[in-house]
Write a protein that holds these residues in place. Structure first.
Motif, PDB file in Angstrom:
ATOM      1  N   LYS A  88       0.839  -1.188   0.000  1.00 53.81           N
ATOM      2  CA  LYS A  88       0.000   0.000   0.000  1.00 53.81           C
ATOM      3  C   LYS A  88       0.883   1.251   0.000  1.00 53.81           C
ATOM      4  O   LYS A  88       1.826   1.355   0.778  1.00 53.81           O
ATOM      5  N   GLN A  89       0.600   2.170  -0.914  1.00 56.26           N
ATOM      6  CA  GLN A  89       1.386   3.397  -0.995  1.00 56.26           C
ATOM      7  C   GLN A  89       1.080   4.303   0.192  1.00 56.26           C
ATOM      8  O   GLN A  89      -0.065   4.479   0.579  1.00 56.26           O
ATOM      9  N   PRO A  90       2.121   4.883   0.802  1.00 52.82           N
ATOM     10  CA  PRO A  90       1.867   5.770   1.940  1.00 52.82           C
ATOM     11  C   PRO A  90       1.249   7.085   1.482  1.00 52.82           C
ATOM     12  O   PRO A  90       1.421   7.509   0.333  1.00 52.82           O
ATOM     13  N   LYS A  91       0.553   7.725   2.384  1.00 53.98           N
ATOM     14  CA  LYS A  91      -0.044   9.024   2.075  1.00 53.98           C
ATOM     15  C   LYS A  91       1.043  10.089   2.028  1.00 53.98           C
ATOM     16  O   LYS A  91       1.994  10.064   2.803  1.00 53.98           O
ATOM     17  N   THR A  92       0.878  11.029   1.102  1.00 52.30           N
ATOM     18  CA  THR A  92       1.814  12.148   1.029  1.00 52.30           C
ATOM     19  C   THR A  92       1.486  13.146   2.130  1.00 52.30           C
ATOM     20  O   THR A  92       0.408  13.113   2.735  1.00 52.30           O
ATOM     21  N   PHE A  93       2.436  14.044   2.382  1.00 57.70           N
ATOM     22  CA  PHE A  93       2.215  15.061   3.420  1.00 57.70           C
ATOM     23  C   PHE A  93       1.014  15.936   3.050  1.00 57.70           C
ATOM     24  O   PHE A  93       0.209  16.295   3.923  1.00 57.70           O
ATOM     25  N   PHE A  94       0.876  16.264   1.767  1.00 59.75           N
ATOM     26  CA  PHE A  94      -0.255  17.096   1.336  1.00 59.75           C
ATOM     27  C   PHE A  94      -1.588  16.382   1.594  1.00 59.75           C
ATOM     28  O   PHE A  94      -2.556  17.011   2.038  1.00 59.75           O
ATOM     29  N   GLU A  95      -1.636  15.080   1.335  1.00 61.19           N
ATOM     30  CA  GLU A  95      -2.860  14.324   1.593  1.00 61.19           C
ATOM     31  C   GLU A  95      -3.201  14.309   3.077  1.00 61.19           C
ATOM     32  O   GLU A  95      -4.379  14.379   3.460  1.00 61.19           O
ATOM     33  N   LEU A  96      -2.188  14.258   3.918  1.00 60.13           N
ATOM     34  CA  LEU A  96      -2.431  14.282   5.361  1.00 60.13           C
ATOM     35  C   LEU A  96      -2.940  15.649   5.813  1.00 60.13           C
ATOM     36  O   LEU A  96      -3.772  15.739   6.717  1.00 60.13           O
ATOM     37  N   VAL A  97      -2.425  16.718   5.174  1.00 59.78           N
ATOM     38  CA  VAL A  97      -2.917  18.063   5.491  1.00 59.78           C
ATOM     39  C   VAL A  97      -4.383  18.187   5.110  1.00 59.78           C
ATOM     40  O   VAL A  97      -5.215  18.696   5.873  1.00 59.78           O
ATOM     41  N   VAL A  98      -4.708  17.709   3.897  1.00 59.91           N
ATOM     42  CA  VAL A  98      -6.110  17.752   3.447  1.00 59.91           C
ATOM     43  C   VAL A  98      -6.997  16.932   4.370  1.00 59.91           C
ATOM     44  O   VAL A  98      -8.107  17.347   4.722  1.00 59.91           O
ATOM     45  N   GLU A  99      -6.506  15.778   4.781  1.00 55.71           N
ATOM     46  CA  GLU A  99      -7.270  14.921   5.686  1.00 55.71           C
ATOM     47  C   GLU A  99      -7.523  15.618   7.015  1.00 55.71           C
ATOM     48  O   GLU A  99      -8.619  15.532   7.583  1.00 55.71           O
ATOM     49  N   CYS A 100      -6.522  16.347   7.497  1.00 52.66           N
ATOM     50  CA  CYS A 100      -6.665  17.081   8.751  1.00 52.66           C
ATOM     51  C   CYS A 100      -7.684  18.208   8.617  1.00 52.66           C
ATOM     52  O   CYS A 100      -8.466  18.475   9.528  1.00 52.66           O
ATOM     53  N   LEU A 101      -7.688  18.855   7.459  1.00 47.24           N
ATOM     54  CA  LEU A 101      -8.612  19.971   7.225  1.00 47.24           C
ATOM     55  C   LEU A 101     -10.047  19.508   6.981  1.00 47.24           C
ATOM     56  O   LEU A 101     -10.955  20.332   6.869  1.00 47.24           O
ATOM     57  N   GLU A 102     -10.242  18.191   6.871  1.00 46.52           N
ATOM     58  CA  GLU A 102     -11.601  17.671   6.731  1.00 46.52           C
ATOM     59  C   GLU A 102     -12.365  17.700   8.053  1.00 46.52           C
ATOM     60  O   GLU A 102     -13.547  17.416   8.098  1.00 46.52           O
ATOM     61  N   ASP A 103     -11.672  18.046   9.131  1.00 43.23           N
ATOM     62  CA  ASP A 103     -12.317  18.200  10.431  1.00 43.23           C
ATOM     63  C   ASP A 103     -13.311  19.359  10.361  1.00 43.23           C
ATOM     64  O   ASP A 103     -12.930  20.504  10.096  1.00 43.23           O
ATOM     65  N   ASP A 104     -14.577  19.077  10.597  1.00 41.21           N
ATOM     66  CA  ASP A 104     -15.625  20.099  10.473  1.00 41.21           C
ATOM     67  C   ASP A 104     -15.419  21.268  11.423  1.00 41.21           C
ATOM     68  O   ASP A 104     -15.699  22.427  11.068  1.00 41.21           O
ATOM     69  N   THR A 105     -14.950  21.000  12.629  1.00 39.66           N
ATOM     70  CA  THR A 105     -14.766  22.097  13.592  1.00 39.66           C
ATOM     71  C   THR A 105     -13.684  23.065  13.129  1.00 39.66           C
ATOM     72  O   THR A 105     -13.828  24.289  13.284  1.00 39.66           O
ATOM     73  N   LEU A 106     -12.617  22.531  12.551  1.00 43.58           N
ATOM     74  CA  LEU A 106     -11.558  23.420  12.047  1.00 43.58           C
ATOM     75  C   LEU A 106     -12.052  24.230  10.856  1.00 43.58           C
ATOM     76  O   LEU A 106     -11.703  25.409  10.709  1.00 43.58           O
ATOM     77  N   ARG A 107     -12.875  23.615  10.025  1.00 46.07           N
ATOM     78  CA  ARG A 107     -13.432  24.358   8.888  1.00 46.07           C
ATOM     79  C   ARG A 107     -14.337  25.491   9.360  1.00 46.07           C
ATOM     80  O   ARG A 107     -14.266  26.626   8.851  1.00 46.07           O
ATOM     81  N   LEU A 108     -15.195  25.170  10.328  1.00 42.06           N
ATOM     82  CA  LEU A 108     -16.079  26.205  10.866  1.00 42.06           C
ATOM     83  C   LEU A 108     -15.273  27.323  11.517  1.00 42.06           C
ATOM     84  O   LEU A 108     -15.594  28.508  11.383  1.00 42.06           O
ATOM     85  N   LEU A 109     -14.208  26.951  12.210  1.00 42.02           N
ATOM     86  CA  LEU A 109     -13.368  27.943  12.865  1.00 42.02           C
ATOM     87  C   LEU A 109     -12.698  28.846  11.835  1.00 42.02           C
ATOM     88  O   LEU A 109     -12.612  30.076  12.029  1.00 42.02           O
ATOM     89  N   CYS A 110     -12.251  28.266  10.730  1.00 44.34           N
ATOM     90  CA  CYS A 110     -11.637  29.066   9.664  1.00 44.34           C
ATOM     91  C   CYS A 110     -12.661  30.032   9.045  1.00 44.34           C
ATOM     92  O   CYS A 110     -12.360  31.210   8.801  1.00 44.34           O
TER      93      CYS A 110
END
Length: 1022
Positions: A88-110
């Motif tokens: 299985k290919q590991p996730k790139t750093f950019f994919e991990l950032v996007v995954e982190c930003l999928e948090d609804d609370t962080l989106r609402l806060l932004c």
């Protein structure tokens, strides 16, 4: 010599034209290596029908001298597949950032901070209006960055740990040249060259050999090496099939590759291991924490809505009850204030969800892994050490794990008596010559003397025999290699014996046939025995009875028995030599030896520790029943006075076990694929598993069957193993332990932990560290939940009373970032204590928050809330500062009050970390072993220092005013009072636990959800 290093996995795999199709299919080649087909000779018959080796090579378009042509590579991959290993290919750093930003609370806060930025710029201009909005953006950016970096490093660590099987190259003949290529570039039809020590990565058939001996014990479970002969060698029974995973112990040769990838024997084993597995296997603790975080998020969301509406209602009341005409509902100030309430509501959700929890888990695992390495546990998979904390069953091998795997002859029954000391003068000269000559010529092992003692190479049983010969002043090098050895009939799983035809050096008029094997097998080929005066007499019932008694006595003494026999025949011709059945009949019993593989030091104590810790140890071995029982008694797995009785399943043989529980059943999907495996008769298995401690004469599938059933019984199962045949059970188990010294690469790949010393005692280390991880997570939760309860209540109280949260958004995000991270590091590195091994394992359904933990969280929160309420409403009077609530414009002077409130809130939490080091109510002295963890002390001091710097330089963005040294010391002193409060809470009677446990919001739902969670292999298939 050409070099080819890269796997041929990216070749163009176009369609093959009809003119290039191969007349033999992939499935037919794979069938050659079915063990039953090899044993009954049908595989050999199929090869003969194809025209032997020449016909097979023509069907595969392989030249025995030139090898395959490079032009045929694409066609071969298309037809027979590649020897590829898909990762299985590991996730790139950019994919991990996007995954982190999928948090609804962080989106609402932004989103809210963007609106705050716009309104701030409109109200206060560009010079200062951007500060609040941008401050929140920066806080979110830091959180996302740190979380992504942490996840990326964790991904990389998992990847490094899981790449145990390193790339290696092998020699092949292609286009008439010898090339070295990656094992993942091997193709069907390749002519592969191999030497001593090679582990076959693919299945193949022998073309040429030079005294070739292979060890197939890791595949078939048979311990004795097997002599391999190509088809067509005169006077030798063909044994041409080379099985992937087996090892060359002697000699060299060439083979045609016939099965690669998932079609090979190893590939099929891996397919069994990978039955419908999820992308990432989650642990029992992860199930608990998933449920826990879900509950916290739900509570936080509801509390945020309540806080927002309380603040909004307070604002509406103020507007409609005010006589000031400037106070309007529809104004920029009102909209800005409502937006502030919304941001506070979002921040409440952020407070509720413990962002530091994943970090605490990762840090605990990483710390445990580094420490376990020192104690001979190499952790391939981080989650394995956590699972071990809940293990309640260990299914252990015997040889090399419980025992030293260093065989030694302890007893010899010959000449009508039993010998325990081996001196030449004790024996008749004729008997002595026959015994030592037979040992030396009828073995393939080697032993040598090194600086640190005797080194055994090859089969350990044969090494023990050679040491016996050396004790009798006879060296095997005087007998082999030799042209006088004219025929060897190697050991096989079907024959269970080995024979050698030898021309004695002192008598060329006769030949001697030496044969050795298990007594129960050899008896049927013997009709005479050597008496005490060196004469040969016919076997009678008296002798058979005596030999049976001795065999049982040897077994009861934990000795493996082996019968040594011989016969003298006139000179033989080639035709007679080819008739094995004629050579191995009318044998004369020379003697029976008892070989001991002594228990490792400390095994009995380790088994006792496991028992006290609530972990059941079960021994699974291929040895006979009597030997297995004797070893189990000596190790403490069963009691010394154990006696079999009716309907007793404490000790069973593999066949009896399979028949009783209904065997292993395949559950197939809609398209006929195997979805999972289940026990045929689960009620019978539950009855058996309650008593079963020793499984003797077991087949490789028995261990897989046992693990499958135990997982269905809701056990967390650990398995030890060393061979390729153990790999499915190692993979199936919740925790697999592979042997680091004797283990095969396949076994190591299937396991989660590798025992570097091959010692069962090292599993106790894993239990201790696994339980410590769970304790560390609980310590962090105690700390985190106290912060959450206090922060949520104060946010609500501020909104309800003064329409303002005493902790602003930046401060709360700062607490989440600094406190969670630092506390996770401090509490995750607490070393384990021996007390961990004196309690029962954590069950799958056990709640995360225990009654005593909940009592501590609730009462500590009440104390901190009480202190903070006084500081909030009376702090200006107590500290002699300006009142800091409801000031329209923040200044350094009016901000001191709430800055001290912020400081005290942080310091109460920091000193509460000291309380959280000790969870049990009986552990009143929270400073016990305090200086054993310097990192903990450093983090406490560092957190206080960083907090003071934040206050000093936070400024308007964080609404923090610089404090004097005296004010800082007052905050530290008040914060330290949480330690005293924690000690007093632990002194409360146990009845308080029961009274407060009914208020625990996490208890019942956690149990209910966990009972619904699939267990064992259900997790992989549902």
């Amino acid at each position: 010599m050409s070099e080819v290093n890269q796997p041929l996995l990216n070749q163009d795999r176009g369609q093959i034209s009809s003119s290039h199709r191969y007349p033999i299919k992939k499935e037919e080649l794979s069938d050659f290596f079915q063990f039953d087909n090899i044993r009954d000779g049908s595989s050999l018959q199929k090869i003969e029908k194809l025209g032997s080796i020449n016909g097979l090579s023509q069907a595969l378009k392989t030249d025995l001298k030139q090898g395959i042509a490079n032009e045929s590579i694409v066609e071969r991959i298309q037809t027979y597949g590649a020897n590829e290993r898909i990762e299985k290919q590991p996730k790139t750093f950019f994919e991990l950032v996007v995954e982190c930003l999928e948090d609804d609370t962080l989106r609402l806060l932004c989103g809210a901070s963007f609106v705050s930025l716009v309104i701030g710029c409109i109200r206060e201009g560009l010079a200062e209006g951007w500060i609040d909005g941008i401050g929140i953006f920066i806080a979110v950016f830091i959180i996302v960055t740190i979380t992504s970096v942490n996840n990326y490093m964790k991904e990389q660590q998992f990847r490094r740990l899981n790449q145990i099987v390193a790339q290696r190259s092998v020699a092949v003949i292609r286009n008439g040249e010898i090339s070295h290529i990656s094992i993942y570039s091997l193709l069907v039809g390749d002519i592969m060259l191999f030497e001593t020590g090679e582990v076959f990565p693919v299945d193949g058939i022998l073309v040429k050999s030079n005294n070739l001996v292979c060890d197939e014990s890791s595949i078939t479970g048979e311990s004795d090496p097997i002599k391999k002969y190509p088809i067509g060698i005169q006077d030798c029974n063909p044994a041409p099939f080379l099985i992937s995973g087996s090892q060359v112990t002697e000699g060299s040769g060439e083979m045609i590759v016939l099965a690669v990838g998932q079609s090979s024997t190893i590939g099929k084993q891996q397919a069994l291991m990978n039955e419908e597995e999820e992308e990432e296997k989650r642990t029992p603790l992860q199930y608990k924490l998933d449920v826990f975080v879900e509950q916290l998020g739900s509570i936080g969301f509801k509390w945020a809505i309540l806080t927002f509406f309380v603040m909004f209602a307070n604002l509406m009341y103020t507007i409609y009850s005010s006589n000031d005409p400037n106070v309007k509902l529809f104004s920029l100030d009102t909209v800005s204030e409502i937006l502030d309430y919304f941001i506070v509501g979002i921040t409440v959700v952020v407070i509720a969800v413990p962002e530091g929890l994943p970090l605490a888990v990762t840090l605990s695992l990483a710390y445990a892994v580094s420490r376990m390495m020192v104690e001979n546990n190499l952790v391939r998979n981080l989650i394995s050490c956590e699972i071990m904390g809940g293990a309640d069953t260990i299914c252990s091998d015997k040889t090399g794990t419980l025992t030293e795997n260093q065989m030694k002859v302890k007893k010899l029954y010959a000449l009508d008596q039993t010998y325990t000391d081996f001196e030449r003068q004790q024996f008749d000269s004729k008997f002595l010559n026959l015994l030592t000559e037979g040992i030396c010529v009828n073995t393939n092992a080697h032993i040598s003397y090194e600086k640190y003692g005797i080194v055994q190479n090859g089969n350990k049983t044969e090494c023990a025999l050679l040491e016996l010969a050396m004790d009798l002043n006879v060296s095997y090098t005087d007998f082999r290699p030799s042209d006088n050895i004219i025929k060897i009939i190697p050991f096989s799983s079907s024959r269970k014996r080995m024979s050698t035809v030898y021309i004695p050096k002192d008598n060329n008029n006769i030949v001697r046939v030496y044969s050795k094997g298990a007594p129960e097998i050899m008896f049927q080929y013997c009709n005479r025995y050597m008496t005490k005066n060196g004469q040969v007499e016919q076997i009678d019932q008296t002798f058979l009875k005596k030999l049976s008694e001795v065999q049982n006595q040897f077994a009861n003494d934990c000795l493996r028995t082996l019968l040594l026999t011989y016969n003298e025949l006139p000179s033989l011709n080639a035709n007679q030599l080819s008739k094995e059945e004629e050579l191995e009949k009318n044998l004369i019993v020379l003697g029976m030896i008892g070989i001991q593989d002594p228990l490792r030091k400390g095994i009995r104590q380790s088994v006792a520790v496991c028992t006290e810790a609530g972990v059941t140890v079960r021994m699974v071995t291929g040895d006979n029943l009597n030997t297995a029982v004797a070893i189990a008694k000596e190790a403490g797995i069963i009691s010394q006075d154990y006696v079999p009785r009716a309907n007793d399943y404490t000790v069973m043989e593999g066949k009896q076990f399979r028949e009783k529980v209904g065997g292993l059943q395949q559950i197939k999907g809609d398209q006929g694929q195997i979805v999972r495996y289940e026990v045929g008769n689960m009620p019978a298995f539950k009855e058996v598993s309650k008593q079963l401690r020793v499984l003797a004469r077991s087949a490789p599938e028995d261990k897989f069957l046992l693990v499958t059933g135990l997982q269905k019984c809701d056990s967390i199962v650990a398995v030890t193993g060393d061979g390729t045949n153990d790999a499915p059970a190692l993979k199936k188990a919740d925790i697999g332990f592979a042997m680091g010294i004797t283990g095969t690469e396949v076994a190591k790949e299937a396991a989660g932990i590798i025992l570097l010393d091959d010692n069962f005692s090292s599993t106790v280390t894993a239990i201790k560290w696994g339980r410590n991880i769970f304790d560390c997570i609980r310590k962090f939760l105690c700390f985190q939940l106290t912060i959450n309860v206090v922060a949520l209540f104060m946010a609500f109280l501020g909104g309800a009373t003064v329409r303002e949260s005493p902790l602003n958004t930046i401060q709360i995000l700062w607490v989440n970032l600094m406190q969670d991270t630092m506390a996770a590091l401090a509490l995750a590195t607490e070393p384990p204590s021996e007390e961990l091994l004196k309690r029962k394992p954590v069950k799958r359904t056990e709640v995360v928050i225990t009654p005593s933990m909940w009592k501590f969280i609730l009462l500590q929160s009440i104390y901190q809330i009480f202190v903070l309420i006084i500081v909030l409403f009376y702090g200006d009077l107590i500290f002699g500062v300006e009142y800091g609530i409801n000031n329209k414009t923040w200044t350094e002077q009016n901000g001191i009050h709430l800055t001290m409130f912020f400081n005290i809130f942080v310091f109460l939490s920091v000193f509460n970390e000291v309380n959280c080091r000790k969870l049990k109510a009986s552990e009143v002295n929270v400073f016990e072993n305090f200086f054993n963890n310097p990192l903990f002390i450093f983090i406490i001091v560092s957190t206080i220092g960083i907090q003071m710097l934040m206050v000093e330089y936070g400024g308007r963005a964080a609404k923090c005013s610089p404090l004097t040294l005296q004010q800082n010391l007052i905050c530290v002193a008040i914060g330290a009072s949480s330690v005293a409060a924690g000690i007093l809470i632990k002194l409360l009677p146990p009845s308080v636990d029961e009274f407060l446990s009914c208020t625990n919001p996490f208890k019942e739902r956690t149990q209910a959800v966990e009972e619904e969670e699939p267990q064992g292999d259900q997790k992989k298939t549902q």
